[in-house]
Write an enzyme that holds these catalytic residues in place. Structure first.
Site, PDB file in Angstrom:
ATOM      1  N   VAL A  50       0.836  -1.204   0.000  1.00 21.22           N
ATOM      2  CA  VAL A  50       0.000   0.000   0.000  1.00 21.22           C
ATOM      3  C   VAL A  50       0.868   1.251   0.000  1.00 21.22           C
ATOM      4  CG1 VAL A  50      -1.765   1.304   1.263  1.00 21.22           C
ATOM      5  CG2 VAL A  50      -1.956  -1.175   1.077  1.00 21.22           C
ATOM      6  N   CYS A  51       1.933   1.246   0.812  1.00 24.68           N
ATOM      7  CA  CYS A  51       2.820   2.417   0.862  1.00 24.68           C
ATOM      8  C   CYS A  51       3.470   2.659  -0.499  1.00 24.68           C
ATOM      9  CB  CYS A  51       3.900   2.231   1.929  1.00 24.68           C
ATOM     10  SG  CYS A  51       3.248   2.155   3.607  1.00 24.68           S
ATOM     11  N   SER A  52       3.924   1.600  -1.141  1.00 25.55           N
ATOM     12  CA  SER A  52       4.533   1.756  -2.463  1.00 25.55           C
ATOM     13  C   SER A  52       3.536   2.312  -3.461  1.00 25.55           C
ATOM     14  CB  SER A  52       5.090   0.417  -2.962  1.00 25.55           C
ATOM     15  OG  SER A  52       6.160   0.002  -2.136  1.00 25.55           O
TER      16      SER A  52
END
Length: 160
Positions: A50-52
């Site tokens: 999700v962060c990427s």
């Protein structure tokens, strides 16, 4: 460095100042950037899905936001070494800052740190030229922040 907001009538409050190393070990101090708007994006973990996805999306609008004079800073509790590898692997052209030690101190100052999990929350702060927080974008664990929320905040900041 504690968040002690004393909001103005319009809800703005001073952004807590900080200095953190970027992915190359260079110090970045928020107060040194005063005079230009800054988007501070806290994210839980480098190399996570999700962060990427979120940071990839922000990389695609970096130039768009740059035309409005906005400097983007992404902050996690990963080490500067992990952030350098992450930045190189993903091709990010903005600073990734290591809130590594004391662990999560800056995220805590922004009330964006999960003490139980030892990681930043998904919280972003758009700070104006005077160093005042103008907009906050948050989402829950595993839920990306919507790009449109950033665009709306930028539009509100840059509109006369």
């Amino acid at each position: 460095m504690e968040l002690t907001p004393s909001p103005a009538a319009d809800g703005r409050y001073p952004a807590p100042d900080f200095e953190l190393p970027n992915q190359f070990g260079e110090p970045v101090r928020l107060s040194a950037l005063q005079g230009q708007p800054v988007l501070v994006v806290f994210f839980p973990f480098a190399f996570s899905g999700v962060c990427s996805g979120e940071l990839d999306e922000l990389e695609t609008v970096r130039e768009e936001f740059g035309r409005d004079g906005i400097r983007m800073l992404a902050v996690s509790c990963d080490s500067k070494y992990a952030l350098r590898a992450y930045s190189q692997a993903r091709g990010y052209s903005f600073d990734l800052l290591a809130d590594f030690w004391p662990h999560g101190r800056v995220a805590s100052a922004y009330e964006a740190f999960d003490v139980e999990l030892g990681r930043p929350l998904r919280a972003s702060f758009l700070i104006d030229e005077q160093g005042l927080v103008r907009s906050v974008v948050r989402s829950g664990a595993g839920t990306p922040r919507p790009l449109q929320a950033y665009r709306d905040a930028v539009r509100e900041l840059t509109s006369p």
